[in-house]
Each structure stands twice: as C-alpha cells, then as structure tokens.
Design an enzyme around this catalytic site. Structure first.
Site, PDB file in Angstrom:
ATOM      1  N   HIS A 177      -6.152 -11.178  17.553  1.00 53.56           N
ATOM      2  CA  HIS A 177      -6.391  -9.600  17.477  1.00 53.56           C
ATOM      3  C   HIS A 177      -7.685  -9.581  18.579  1.00 53.56           C
ATOM      4  CE1 HIS A 177      -4.691  -8.005  13.790  1.00 53.56           C
ATOM      5  NE2 HIS A 177      -4.694  -9.165  13.346  1.00 53.56           N
ATOM      6  N   GLU A 218      -9.089  -6.794  19.351  1.00 56.66           N
ATOM      7  CA  GLU A 218     -10.019  -5.932  18.944  1.00 56.66           C
ATOM      8  C   GLU A 218     -11.187  -6.741  17.898  1.00 56.66           C
ATOM      9  OE1 GLU A 218      -6.787  -5.853  16.117  1.00 56.66           O
ATOM     10  OE2 GLU A 218      -6.900  -5.816  18.198  1.00 56.66           O
ATOM     11  N   CYS A 256      -0.424  -8.483  16.837  1.00 55.97           N
ATOM     12  CA  CYS A 256      -0.206  -9.206  15.509  1.00 55.97           C
ATOM     13  C   CYS A 256       1.192  -9.033  14.877  1.00 55.97           C
ATOM     14  CB  CYS A 256      -1.118  -8.895  14.384  1.00 55.97           C
ATOM     15  SG  CYS A 256      -1.452 -10.034  13.186  1.00 55.97           S
TER      16      CYS A 256
END
Length: 216
Positions: A194, A196, A82
C-alpha cells in the site's frame, strides 16, 4: 488542463487514503463507479481491500468489468493496489476457485502456514517488509525508479500473485515465501503493498507513476 485520475469505486477499498495521497502529489482525482466517468478518465486506479470473490461480484453487478478492460486495451494507465493487483489476474484460490479479470495470466494463492524451514508463520502478513528488483529487472523509467533496493513498504494480505507472464517488477520475502510484490505490463502498474500507507516512499511511487505516464 489537468488530466483526470479516476479511482474506481466498487464498494470495496481504501478509497479515502488513496484519494488523499494522489491529491497530495497534485493530481486531479475523482472517485466514481459511473461507467462514463471511468471511460472518460485519463487514468484509472483500482484499489481494494477484502475478499476476491466479493470484489468480482461487485465489479460485475456495477457493470465495471467492460470499462476496466476497455481502458487497458486503449492503453490508459492503470494502477492496481493490493486486492486491485490480484483482481487483474486470471483466478484466485480464495474461498474456492474464483475467476478474475484475466487481464494478466496467472493465479492468486494463499500463504502456507508453514515455511520452508517447517516453522509456523503468521497469516495475514501485516506490517512493513522490503521489496527488491526481480532478477535482472531494471526499475529505471518505472514507478519504482526512485526507490532504493530493499526499501520497506506497508503490506496487509494473506494471498499473493503467481504470474504466468514475465511481468514481475519487484519481489518480497515473507518468512521464507518469496513472491512477486509488484508488476509492470505496458500501461499497467500494480503492487501488493500500500503506497498510501507507506509514508514519503509511497508518495514517491505515486508521483513517479504519474510522471512515467505523463499525468503531471
């Protein structure tokens, strides 16, 4: 002996969720803003959530710009996420022109509020969107090697990268704005989305980043 992955702590970023994701795929992870720890790590992760200018100020004040550039030139794997992707570029237009790490030539610019059809779009982009290969780019032997075309991942951002180098790996279309959503340049892989926050697909990307860089 396991190789150590250092998540760079520059006081802006989603450190906990990235840390948990990397631990879940079996990596030895440390979170640190200590220069020696960063320099001695086998690979680095540069996460980030927040303003570009604030991030660069924090990196500068913590004296971390040198260690990051040293890692890149010494061919250590570097993963940017990001804002961590955006910081790798030459400059950003966020809140005025701000110089970045200039590791990759190009700029960071904001989504326009009107798309090509003249319709208003919501900024920031928040939520799931898909990625597809950039032009003739092949995802084989990259962190996206096990991701299907048009796979959905999670995004949160108002700004996007415009590379001047041929580093794009995937593209994403947000309401008519087609932009580069991940890049690969030698030892650097970085993404606007992202992993995650993207469930099993995101963990697969982290795992393949580790495998393609011999970190497991």
């Amino acid at each position: 002996m396991k190789k150590q992955i250092c998540i760079i702590d520059y006081k802006l970023g989603n450190l906990f969720s990235v840390n948990q994701a990397l631990i879940n795929i079996g990596l030895d992870v440390v979170i640190s803003s200590d220069k020696e720890t960063i320099l001695n790590a086998d690979a680095l992760v540069l996460p980030g959530v927040g303003a570009f200018g604030d991030a660069m100020n924090h990196l500068r004040n913590l004296d971390l710009i040198g260690p990051i550039k040293n890692a890149v030139t010494s061919n250590k794997p570097l993963l940017g996420i990001c804002l961590g992707l955006q910081l790798l570029f030459s400059e950003s237009e966020e809140f005025g022109l701000v110089k970045g790490l200039d590791i990759i030539k190009g700029k960071v610019t904001k989504f326009t509020s009107i798309n090509l059809e003249g319709n208003k779009i919501k900024i920031p982009q928040i939520g799931w969107n898909n990625i597809s290969p950039l032009e003739d780019k092949n995802w084989e032997n990259t962190p996206l090697q096990n991701i299907t075309k048009e796979e959905y991942l999670y995004f949160v951002h108002s700004y996007y990268i415009v590379p001047e180098e041929n580093v794009g790996l995937s593209v994403t279309n947000y309401d008519g704005h087609k932009y580069v959503s991940s890049i690969l340049k030698n030892n650097i892989f970085a993404c606007q989305f992202h992993p995650e926050k993207s469930g099993k697909v995101g963990l697969q990307i982290y795992n393949d980043w580790a495998l393609t860089n011999n970190l497991k």
